[in-house]
Design an enzyme around this catalytic site. Structure first.
Site, PDB file in Angstrom:
ATOM      1  N   GLU A 276      61.333 -65.667 -68.908  1.00  0.00           N
ATOM      2  CA  GLU A 276      61.319 -64.199 -68.767  1.00  0.00           C
ATOM      3  C   GLU A 276      62.151 -63.506 -69.832  1.00  0.00           C
ATOM      4  O   GLU A 276      61.894 -62.358 -70.176  1.00  0.00           O
ATOM      5  CB  GLU A 276      61.853 -63.798 -67.380  1.00  0.00           C
ATOM      6  CG  GLU A 276      60.749 -63.738 -66.346  1.00  0.00           C
ATOM      7  CD  GLU A 276      61.163 -63.054 -65.056  1.00  0.00           C
ATOM      8  OE1 GLU A 276      60.446 -63.250 -64.076  1.00  0.00           O
ATOM      9  OE2 GLU A 276      62.183 -62.340 -65.007  1.00  0.00           O
TER      10      GLU A 276
ATOM     11  N   HIS B 268      57.065 -91.362 -64.843  1.00  0.00           N
ATOM     12  CA  HIS B 268      55.794 -91.907 -64.371  1.00  0.00           C
ATOM     13  C   HIS B 268      54.754 -90.803 -64.238  1.00  0.00           C
ATOM     14  O   HIS B 268      53.777 -90.940 -63.511  1.00  0.00           O
ATOM     15  CB  HIS B 268      56.015 -92.622 -63.032  1.00  0.00           C
ATOM     16  CG  HIS B 268      57.038 -93.705 -63.146  1.00  0.00           C
ATOM     17  ND1 HIS B 268      56.725 -94.997 -63.470  1.00  0.00           N
ATOM     18  CD2 HIS B 268      58.400 -93.656 -63.053  1.00  0.00           C
ATOM     19  CE1 HIS B 268      57.839 -95.712 -63.546  1.00  0.00           C
ATOM     20  NE2 HIS B 268      58.867 -94.918 -63.304  1.00  0.00           N
TER      21      HIS B 268
ATOM     22  N   LYS C  56      54.029 -56.155 -60.900  1.00  0.00           N
ATOM     23  CA  LYS C  56      54.504 -55.551 -59.651  1.00  0.00           C
ATOM     24  C   LYS C  56      53.747 -54.248 -59.377  1.00  0.00           C
ATOM     25  O   LYS C  56      53.313 -53.967 -58.262  1.00  0.00           O
ATOM     26  CB  LYS C  56      56.009 -55.258 -59.725  1.00  0.00           C
ATOM     27  CG  LYS C  56      56.891 -56.502 -59.611  1.00  0.00           C
ATOM     28  CD  LYS C  56      58.365 -56.099 -59.563  1.00  0.00           C
ATOM     29  CE  LYS C  56      59.272 -57.322 -59.483  1.00  0.00           C
ATOM     30  NZ  LYS C  56      60.683 -57.010 -59.381  1.00  0.00           N
TER      31      LYS C  56
HETATM   32  O1  PA5 Z   1      64.805 -61.852 -63.439  1.00  0.00           O
HETATM   33  C1  PA5 Z   1      64.200 -60.897 -63.004  1.00  0.00           C
HETATM   34  O2  PA5 Z   1      64.465 -59.721 -63.337  1.00  0.00           O
HETATM   35  C2  PA5 Z   1      63.081 -61.077 -61.989  1.00  0.00           C
HETATM   36  O3  PA5 Z   1      62.741 -62.414 -61.830  1.00  0.00           O
HETATM   37  C3  PA5 Z   1      63.526 -60.536 -60.633  1.00  0.00           C
HETATM   38  O4  PA5 Z   1      64.675 -61.231 -60.201  1.00  0.00           O
HETATM   39  C4  PA5 Z   1      62.426 -60.665 -59.586  1.00  0.00           C
HETATM   40  O5  PA5 Z   1      61.252 -60.057 -60.036  1.00  0.00           O
HETATM   41  C5  PA5 Z   1      62.852 -60.047 -58.264  1.00  0.00           C
HETATM   42  O6  PA5 Z   1      63.202 -58.705 -58.466  1.00  0.00           O
HETATM   43  P1  PA5 Z   1      64.093 -57.922 -57.445  1.00  0.00           P
HETATM   44  O7  PA5 Z   1      65.429 -58.577 -57.399  1.00  0.00           O
HETATM   45  O8  PA5 Z   1      64.146 -56.527 -57.980  1.00  0.00           O
HETATM   46  O9  PA5 Z   1      63.410 -58.000 -56.115  1.00  0.00           O
END
Ligand code: PA5
Length: 459
Positions: A295, A324, A438
């Site tokens: 990310e 494996h 989202k």
């Molecule tokens: O790292 C990130 O920003 C995302 O993976 C969020 O943690 C994830 O989408 C969850 O978002 P939120 O904490 O707003 O529910």
């Protein structure tokens, strides 16, 4: 290179180990000194502007003590804690539970758990699993910890509504005592609901993104609920921050690791980064790393505005199991990977291999060893076989798994990845692709204000 109780060895990427075609010379690595200085300056500038909150977290020991007190109060009388959160709001806490209490923690007796509650991370919204999980828990002895930075993520909020309904139906007005909400200090729907319902809350600092939030209450509160020494975690992170404070490439192992991976991706066409611990309790750490890397670095647009579609691909694997499954590919497939092995020098437990047979078999070489030795010989043999096949490898050695060392490791990767983002010239702290997903989901589920996203899908 030793970093307190952690060894970082990159000799397996050098020309001496794997030859000129796939190996790097020190000259090639040090060629990035100038780029390192620029990336360091960019990261420092952002940090000075207060935008890189994860770098301040190791110093927050007084806050951690407050979290420990709250955890001790909230877990009283609880048999289980159920964490609702996804991505960065779940993976760090799970990595801490598995590393420091082992993946079998929830199966242990209350005595073996030291009287602390079981700790579940729901994460996915598969209804079969989630209803099965609720079926295992008794509402009057369960603490629900709902974690969402934005306070509105559909997966987490749906689970939360189901769990709150379950608590209210069983406990009536006492339900609110069974919920802790961890979210932005001021914004978001979860913050509003927490105020309305009177939940206890903890804040996620606004300048710490989900995947960098393991050392905020997001990871620390669940860890404290099961008795993990969260102050030691922060101290380990602080030690690593100190060890990696130099802007000089040769002195800073996190920067060096970033440069090696960057160079392999952009110069040597090896965009796959495998993290392969030889310890079951570190597999969840590899999951956490995978999200952090993917990310943070996978971006369409650079900070300059140019469309770059940057980003290496992280892969998690487990030694010896994936020998494996994946190893054949790593050994003989395309030359597109850099593989990092994690070794734990002193496992918390070991087992002698006995020989409960009264006749000779080809297995009689095994009983002179322990399972731990077998696991480590496998790692050693695999590393050398990969080297022989001219595959770049990196070695991370932990003396043992403890809270201090986990703090070191987590901070090492956070700093590497944040810095690596600036080597690519992208913003490692945003996630526009996730946000778009989202919004599309909100539109499909009929949330007001998101209709246009569905219209775009229909086009
Ligand atoms: O790292 C990130 O920003 C995302 O993976 C969020 O943690 C994830 O989408 C969850 O978002 P939120 O904490 O707003 O529910």
């Amino acid at each position: 290179m030793t970093i307190y109780n952690m060894e970082y060895d990159y000799s397996g990427v050098l020309v001496d180990a794997i030859g000129t075609e796939h190996g790097l010379t020190m000259r090639e690595i040090l060629f990035y000194r100038e780029k390192t200085a620029a990336a360091h300056a960019a990261l420092t500038r952002r940090s000075e502007m207060g935008e890189v909150g994860f770098m301040d977290l190791p110093g927050k020991v007084p806050e951690a003590r407050g979290i420990e007190e709250m955890a001790a109060a909230k877990r009283r009388g609880m048999e289980a804690c159920l964490v609702l959160g996804i991505g960065g709001s779940s993976l760090g806490g799970r990595a801490l539970r598995d590393a420091l209490k082992t993946p079998l923690y929830n199966e242990m007796s209350p005595e073996k758990r030291g009287g602390t509650p079981r700790l579940y991370f729901a994460e996915n919204i598969d209804p079969e699993t989630f209803s099965g999980l609720l079926g295992l828990l008794s509402p009057n002895r369960t603490l629900v910890v709902v974690i969402s930075k934005s306070g509105g993520t559909a997966e987490t909020m749906s689970q939360f509504l189901i769990a709150l309904d379950w608590l209210k139906k069983n406990l009536g007005n006492a339900a609110s005592q069974h919920v802790v909400a961890i979210t932005d200090p001021a914004k978001g729907t979860l913050r509003e609901i927490a105020g309305e319902e009177g939940f206890d809350t903890l804040d996620i600092p606004p300048n710490v993104g989900g995947r960098f939030s393991v050392l905020t209450p997001v990871g620390l509160f669940p860890a404290a609920l099961i008795g993990i020494d969260i102050v030691a975690l922060l101290k380990g992170a602080a030690a690593m921050a100190n060890r990696c404070s130099s802007p000089g490439l040769e002195e800073n192992p996190a920067y060096l690791n970033a440069v090696i991976h960057y160079c392999y991706d952009v110069e040597k066409k090896k965009p796959l980064s495998v993290l392969m611990p030889y310890a079951d309790s570190l597999l969840s750490l590899a999951d956490w790393y995978r999200q952090l890397y993917a990310e943070s670095l996978g971006k369409r647009v650079a900070l300059s505005g140019e469309v770059v579609h940057a980003g290496p691909t992280p892969i998690r694997a487990l030694g010896a199991t994936d020998q494996h499954s994946q190893l054949q590919l790593y050994m003989e497939g395309p030359f597109d990977k850099v593989i990092t092995f994690i070794k734990v020098a002193r496992p918390r437990r070991d087992l002698d291999i006995p020989y409960p047979l009264s006749y000779a078999t080809p297995l009689d070489y095994l009983p002179n060893h322990t399972l731990g030795q077998l696991l480590d010989f496998e790692r050693f043999a695999t590393t050398h076989a990969l080297r022989h096949n001219r595959r770049p490898t990196i070695f991370l050695g932990l003396e043992e798994i403890n809270a201090f060392n986990m703090g070191q490791l987590l901070y090492f990767y956070e700093l590497q990845v944040a810095f690596q983002g600036f080597l690519y010239g992208v913003n490692p702290f945003d996630q526009p692709g996730v946000e778009l997903g989202k919004k599309l989901t909100y539109g499909l589920m009929g949330r007001k204000g998101y209709e246009s996203y569905v219209k775009d899908l229909e086009k």
